[in-house]
Write an enzyme that holds these catalytic residues in place. Structure first.
Site, PDB file in Angstrom:
ATOM      1  N   SER A 187     -38.565 -19.758  -8.105  1.00 16.07           N
ATOM      2  CA  SER A 187     -37.604 -21.310  -8.281  1.00 16.07           C
ATOM      3  C   SER A 187     -36.750 -21.223  -7.729  1.00 16.07           C
ATOM      4  CB  SER A 187     -37.514 -21.760  -9.920  1.00 16.07           C
ATOM      5  OG  SER A 187     -36.477 -20.433 -10.463  1.00 16.07           O
ATOM      6  N   ASP A 244     -17.104 -23.479 -13.622  1.00 17.70           N
ATOM      7  CA  ASP A 244     -15.715 -22.570 -13.176  1.00 17.70           C
ATOM      8  C   ASP A 244     -14.548 -23.740 -13.540  1.00 17.70           C
ATOM      9  OD1 ASP A 244     -17.429 -20.755 -12.085  1.00 17.70           O
ATOM     10  OD2 ASP A 244     -17.699 -21.241 -10.673  1.00 17.70           O
ATOM     11  N   PHE A 273     -18.845 -14.768  -1.313  1.00 21.33           N
ATOM     12  CA  PHE A 273     -19.243 -14.794  -2.226  1.00 21.33           C
ATOM     13  C   PHE A 273     -19.207 -14.001  -3.527  1.00 21.33           C
ATOM     14  CE2 PHE A 273     -23.118 -17.603  -4.864  1.00 21.33           C
ATOM     15  CZ  PHE A 273     -22.404 -18.483  -5.578  1.00 21.33           C
ATOM     16  N   ARG A 307     -30.085 -24.042   2.334  1.00 16.64           N
ATOM     17  CA  ARG A 307     -31.364 -23.288   3.736  1.00 16.64           C
ATOM     18  C   ARG A 307     -32.239 -22.479   3.234  1.00 16.64           C
ATOM     19  NH1 ARG A 307     -26.632 -21.319   7.627  1.00 16.64           N
ATOM     20  NH2 ARG A 307     -28.692 -20.773   8.925  1.00 16.64           N
ATOM     21  N   HIS A 351     -18.821  -9.356 -15.364  1.00 20.27           N
ATOM     22  CA  HIS A 351     -18.135 -11.508 -15.157  1.00 20.27           C
ATOM     23  C   HIS A 351     -17.003 -10.822 -15.398  1.00 20.27           C
ATOM     24  CE1 HIS A 351     -16.427 -14.767 -16.646  1.00 20.27           C
ATOM     25  NE2 HIS A 351     -18.172 -15.619 -15.946  1.00 20.27           N
ATOM     26  N   HIS A 382     -35.805 -16.217  -9.185  1.00 21.75           N
ATOM     27  CA  HIS A 382     -35.258 -17.246  -8.763  1.00 21.75           C
ATOM     28  C   HIS A 382     -34.378 -17.121  -7.244  1.00 21.75           C
ATOM     29  CE1 HIS A 382     -32.902 -21.212  -9.691  1.00 21.75           C
ATOM     30  NE2 HIS A 382     -32.322 -20.687  -9.758  1.00 21.75           N
ATOM     31  N   GLU A 425     -32.906 -22.701  -6.122  1.00 20.43           N
ATOM     32  CA  GLU A 425     -31.394 -23.543  -6.563  1.00 20.43           C
ATOM     33  C   GLU A 425     -30.935 -24.029  -4.976  1.00 20.43           C
ATOM     34  OE1 GLU A 425     -29.259 -22.499  -9.204  1.00 20.43           O
ATOM     35  OE2 GLU A 425     -27.406 -21.994  -8.345  1.00 20.43           O
TER      36      GLU A 425
END
Length: 288
Positions: free
Chosen positions: A7, A101, A210, A265, A143, A259, A9
Site C-alpha cells: 500500500s 500533530d 524527519f 515520488r 514516541h 506500507h 501513502e
C-alpha cells in the site's frame, strides 16, 4: 520469497504542479495493485480540505481503495465527523485515525474545546457508525511523548480496544526494530494486524531531519553509509538496496503487508516493490 501485499501513502497537493505530481505517482504505482492509497493530513490539520478533495478525486478517478487520514486537531467532534461522513458518501470508507500533530507549531497537543481529546475517542466515534475500516498509527521506536515503549504499546492496545482494525507503523531503518516491536505487541495480547511503514529514502538530509522530529532511531551505520554514498554520487543506489534488503528481511520473518511512504515520488518505491516481486497487473486507465 513470498510476494508481499503493498500500500502507498501520498500527500494532498497544494498547487497545480503538485496535483499533476500526485496523479503521476498514482499512475506509476496503481498497476502494482495496492491494497489502498492513503492520503495524509498536514501538520495541525492544515490540509483538511485538501485531503478530502484529494481522497475523493483519487477514489473517483482510479476506482482504487483510498484511506483518508483524519485527525483530532483544530475541529469540534461534529466537524470531524462531518468530514468522515463526507468521505463515506464519496465511497472512501477506509480511515487512518490519528490524534494529529500539535497545531501552529506548538510543543504539545491541545484538544479543541469541543473536540476529541485523543485518538481513542475518535476511533470509538468512527467505530460506532459501523461504516469504516479504521487504521491507526504505531511506533516501533519510542514516541516522542511516551514515557517508555511499554506505554506506547499499551496505548496501541487501547486503540484496538476502541475499534481499530489495523495499525501502520512509523518508519524505521532496521528490520529488527519492527520485529522486536511486533513480538512485544504479541506479548501484550495485541492480535490485530500491524503493518510496517517503509520510507524509501529519496533525500537523506530530509529523511534524517524527519527521523529526528518523530523519534525514529538512526543507526550510526545507516548515517555513515548515506554520507559516503552522497560523496560518491550513489545515493539512490544505496537507498534502493537498503530498503529492498530490509523489506526482504521482514518478509522472511512472516510479514505479509508493507506500507510505503512515497512522498509523492514514485520511482524509488516502484523499484523496491518490483525487486520484491510486486509486478504490474493493471494500468490506471484500466480501472479509471
Amino acid at each position: 520469497m513470498t510476494t508481499p501485499n503493498v500500500s502507498f501513502e501520498v500527500f494532498p497537493p497544494r498547487t497545480v504542479d503538485a496535483a499533476f505530481k500526485l496523479w503521476d505517482t498514482a499512475q506509476t504505482l496503481a498497476p502494482l495493485s495496492p491494497r489502498f492509497f492513503s492520503v495524509t493530513y498536514g501538520a495541525g490539520g492544515t490540509t483538511r480540505d485538501l485531503t478530502k478533495d484529494a481522497a475523493h478525486v483519487l477514489r473517483r478517478t482510479s476506482g482504487l481503495p483510498v484511506a483518508a487520514h483524519l485527525t483530532c486537531v483544530g475541529a469540534s467532534r461534529e466537524e470531524t465527523m462531518d468530514v468522515a461522513r463526507g468521505f463515506a458518501k464519496a465511497g472512501v470508507t477506509d480511515i487512518v485515525a490519528l490524534r494529529g500533530d500539535p497545531a501552529d507549531g506548538a510543543a504539545t497537543f491541545t484538544p479543541h474545546v469541543d473536540g476529541f481529546q485523543n485518538s481513542c475517542e475518535l476511533i470509538e466515534a468512527l467505530a460506532e457508525t459501523g461504516e469504516f475500516n479504521i487504521r491507526v498509527g504505531a511506533y516501533p521506536d519510542l514516541h516522542p511523548e511516551a514515557t517508555d515503549q511499554q506505554a506506547s504499546i499499551d496505548w496501541l492496545k487501547r486503540k484496538f480496544d476502541a475499534g481499530a482494525d489495523e495499525a501502520i507503523t512509523q518508519f524505521f531503518f532496521e528490520a529488527e526494530t519492527f520485529l522486536r516491536f511486533r513480538d512485544a505487541c504479541d506479548k501484550a495480547g495485541i492480535d490485530k494486524p500491524i503493518t510496517p511503514g517503509i520510507l524509501p529514502v529519496v533525500n537523506w538530509t530530509s529523511a534524517r531531519k524527519f527521523a529526528d522530529r518523530c523519534g525514529t532511531h538512526v543507526p550510526d551505520w545507516v548515517n555513515q553509509a548515506f554520507e559516503t554514498a552522497l560523496r560518491d554520487d550513489r545515493h539512490d543506489l544505496l537507498a534502493t538496496a537498503l530498503c529492498t534488503e530490509m523489506c526482504s528481511d521482514l518478509i522472511d520473518e512472516g510479514v505479509e503487508n508493507l506500507h510505503f511512504y512515497t512522498l509523492n515520488r514514485a520511482e524509488l518505491t516502484r523499484d523496491v516493490s518490483r525487486a520484491l516481486g510486486v509486478t504490474p497487473q493493471v494500468s490506471l486507465s484500466d480501472v479509471a
